[in-house]
Design a protein around this motif. Structure first.
Motif, PDB file in Angstrom:
ATOM      1  N   LEU A  10       0.829  -1.200   0.000  1.00  0.00           N
ATOM      2  CA  LEU A  10       0.000   0.000   0.000  1.00  0.00           C
ATOM      3  C   LEU A  10       0.866   1.254   0.000  1.00  0.00           C
ATOM      4  O   LEU A  10       0.528   2.262  -0.637  1.00  0.00           O
ATOM      5  CB  LEU A  10      -0.937  -0.007   1.206  1.00  0.00           C
ATOM      6  CG  LEU A  10      -2.061  -1.064   1.160  1.00  0.00           C
ATOM      7  CD1 LEU A  10      -2.832  -1.072   2.477  1.00  0.00           C
ATOM      8  CD2 LEU A  10      -3.007  -0.802  -0.010  1.00  0.00           C
ATOM      9  N   ALA A  11       1.985   1.212   0.705  1.00  0.00           N
ATOM     10  CA  ALA A  11       2.893   2.362   0.727  1.00  0.00           C
ATOM     11  C   ALA A  11       3.480   2.608  -0.659  1.00  0.00           C
ATOM     12  O   ALA A  11       3.557   3.749  -1.132  1.00  0.00           O
ATOM     13  CB  ALA A  11       4.003   2.131   1.748  1.00  0.00           C
ATOM     14  N   VAL A  12       3.896   1.530  -1.331  1.00  0.00           N
ATOM     15  CA  VAL A  12       4.445   1.657  -2.691  1.00  0.00           C
ATOM     16  C   VAL A  12       3.379   2.179  -3.649  1.00  0.00           C
ATOM     17  O   VAL A  12       3.639   3.063  -4.483  1.00  0.00           O
ATOM     18  CB  VAL A  12       4.999   0.300  -3.171  1.00  0.00           C
ATOM     19  CG1 VAL A  12       5.341   0.372  -4.656  1.00  0.00           C
ATOM     20  CG2 VAL A  12       6.230  -0.079  -2.373  1.00  0.00           C
ATOM     21  N   MET A  13       2.141   1.657  -3.538  1.00  0.00           N
ATOM     22  CA  MET A  13       1.062   2.108  -4.415  1.00  0.00           C
ATOM     23  C   MET A  13       0.764   3.585  -4.183  1.00  0.00           C
ATOM     24  O   MET A  13       0.519   4.342  -5.132  1.00  0.00           O
ATOM     25  CB  MET A  13      -0.194   1.268  -4.171  1.00  0.00           C
ATOM     26  CG  MET A  13      -0.080  -0.170  -4.648  1.00  0.00           C
ATOM     27  SD  MET A  13      -1.500  -1.178  -4.157  1.00  0.00           S
ATOM     28  CE  MET A  13      -2.838  -0.305  -4.974  1.00  0.00           C
ATOM     29  N   ALA A  14       0.770   4.024  -2.921  1.00  0.00           N
ATOM     30  CA  ALA A  14       0.513   5.436  -2.616  1.00  0.00           C
ATOM     31  C   ALA A  14       1.587   6.317  -3.234  1.00  0.00           C
ATOM     32  O   ALA A  14       1.285   7.354  -3.848  1.00  0.00           O
ATOM     33  CB  ALA A  14       0.450   5.635  -1.110  1.00  0.00           C
ATOM     34  N   CYS A  15       2.853   5.906  -3.111  1.00  0.00           N
ATOM     35  CA  CYS A  15       3.947   6.697  -3.687  1.00  0.00           C
ATOM     36  C   CYS A  15       3.868   6.715  -5.219  1.00  0.00           C
ATOM     37  O   CYS A  15       4.086   7.749  -5.864  1.00  0.00           O
ATOM     38  CB  CYS A  15       5.299   6.130  -3.245  1.00  0.00           C
ATOM     39  SG  CYS A  15       5.609   6.323  -1.467  1.00  0.00           S
ATOM     40  N   GLY A  16       3.544   5.551  -5.807  1.00  0.00           N
ATOM     41  CA  GLY A  16       3.378   5.505  -7.255  1.00  0.00           C
ATOM     42  C   GLY A  16       2.240   6.394  -7.722  1.00  0.00           C
ATOM     43  O   GLY A  16       2.338   7.080  -8.748  1.00  0.00           O
TER      44      GLY A  16
END
Length: 467
Positions: A178-184
């Motif tokens: 979820l953190a990676v998706m938010a940053c992306g």
């Protein structure tokens, strides 16, 4: 605009589009099967896969291997991997083929629809357009729509692959994923302005490429006049200006793509580095989970970058669809009157213009005003007058290419209307002021007017024309 494109692809491709989506889904599932095989390979390499969230994936793979009676070993994993890759290769071949079918369905549909609309438009409307604009829409603009279709099909495949990777990553570590998706997502939003710039650049490209096509067409058509006046240098300067402007637009568009890719790459590497550090130092993930996450994230970010760049390229090309659909709409709005019942018509006595008035534009002066004229059958009539007197207008009215604003064109007292037009035009032999020949044989050119003409008929026509 994108919704309009989806309606176009649905109407043009039909079942091919649904088949392409189905193949994309199957290819995505095969990618997921390939990812699952990482678990037994990690286990064979001595990594403990029985801890954390990877343990569930390990049990799932073990049940799958047991179902086909293959041991969970390096050899067994490689064997299954070879089978999966082979299936994937054939599926990707099918995906490429079906995507090409969808692309060509749209290209063929748009070309035939637009050409049909052009042929059905009235002559007054067509005469106001540059023929080069029509040719460019039928060729270059529709080719760009086809290229946009290829990009969008690739985007659909890439999106599904991305979802597969996200699903696996969520299974390993929901928080990290979820953190990676938010940053992306933040990166995509920040780069959103460049997508708008791509659309604007696409509109400029369509406009200038149309001007280039017109310049090439007009200058080559007028090459004899240009040479006779010795103005080849002026033609070259005009052509050079358009060519260089198109080149500048292309370079600017490429710069936007490259800059977007560079910023996305920098942002994604920074994000992944920070998150991997957090996973190691803060979350204390098991080794197997950490290795899987690193692999998945480093495969995921390039896919997101490719998706973002592909979306920009599609936006750059889609303005061509607006050009094509707008031209089709205008042609259909200017269609010749519908025929309710085709009727025969014949000339035995005379063609008569009865108080005919006509003007080419509602705001312009009349080209003909309250003209009455009798052309007797079986005779030769010459209409003489200065340029602009209305001689060509009279000829076009008699042919039925133009319709009077008031009054009527009568063939033996029968008004020339839409129901009689096809029969009347089939009887007319027309030699234009500027003769046009198709790039074909003399026989083929003569048979355009009468496809069933015999060689004797052709010889007679040539003799009558003193050719």
């Amino acid at each position: 605009m994108f919704r309009k494109y989806l309606r176009t692809i649905r109407d043009a491709a039909g079942w091919r589009f649904l088949l392409a989506l189905a193949v994309i889904v199957v290819v995505g599932l095969s990618e997921g099967a390939g990812l699952l095989l990482l678990v037994p390979l990690l286990q064979a390499a001595g990594v403990d896969t029985q801890q954390g969230s990877v343990a569930g994936l390990s049990r799932l793979v073990a049940r799958g291997f047991a179902a086909v009676h293959i041991p969970v070993t390096v050899v067994g994993a490689l064997l299954v991997y070879g089978v999966v890759v082979t299936i994937q290769a054939f599926l990707q071949e099918a995906q490429t083929l079906v995507s090409a079918m969808v692309q060509q369905s749209i290209v063929v549909s748009l070309r035939t629809r637009l050409y049909e609309a052009m042929l059905g438009a009235n002559w007054l409307f067509l005469s106001r357009l540059r023929s080069s604009d029509l040719s460019h829409a039928l060729t270059g603009e529709i080719d760009r729509v086809g290229a946009a279709t290829d990009q969008i099909m690739s985007l659909a495949a890439g999106a599904l692959m991305t979802l597969v990777y996200i699903a696996f990553a969520l299974r390993v570590s929901a928080l990290m994923t979820l953190a990676v998706m938010a940053c992306g997502g933040i990166l995509l939003v920040l780069l959103g302005r460049r997508s708008r710039v791509s659309h604007e650049a696409g509109e400029a490209y369509s406009r200038v490429s149309t001007a280039l096509y017109a310049a090439a067409h007009d200058h080559l058509a007028g090459a004899k006049a240009a040479k006779s006046y010795g103005v080849e240098g002026r033609c070259m300067r005009i052509f050079n200006d358009v060519v260089h402007e198109l080149g500048r637009i292309t370079v600017r568009s490429t710069h936007h793509y490259a800059r977007s890719r560079a910023w996305f790459t920098i942002g994604s590497v920074t994000t992944l580095s920070v998150l991997v550090l957090v996973a190691i130092e803060g979350l204390a993930l098991p080794t197997a989970s950490l290795l899987l996450l690193v692999f998945l994230f480093f495969r995921l970010m390039p896919r997101l970058a490719a998706w973002q760049q592909g979306a920009q390229m599609a936006k750059h090309m889609l303005p061509s669809l607006e050009v094509v659909l707008d031209l089709e709409r205008r042609c259909r709005a200017a269609a010749e009157p519908p025929v309710s019942s085709a009727k025969p018509i014949s000339l035995t006595r005379e063609v008569r213009l009865d108080h005919v008035s006509f003007r080419y534009d509602p705001a312009a002066a009349f080209a003909l005003e309250d003209v009455s004229l009798r052309l007797a059958g079986g005779t030769t009539t010459a209409i003489v007058g200065p340029s602009g007197a209305g001689k060509s207008t009279v000829a076009d009215l008699v042919l039925g290419l133009l319709a009077p604003a008031s009054g009527a064109v009568l063939i033996d007292d029968q008004a020339l209307d839409a129901n009689h037009m096809a029969a009347w035009r089939a009887q007319i032999g027309y030699v234009a002021q500027d003769a046009f020949l198709f790039h074909d044989t003399i026989r083929a050119n003569l048979r355009w007017a009468c496809p069933d003409a015999s060689d004797a008929d052709l010889d007679r026509a040539l003799h009558l024309a003193a050719a």
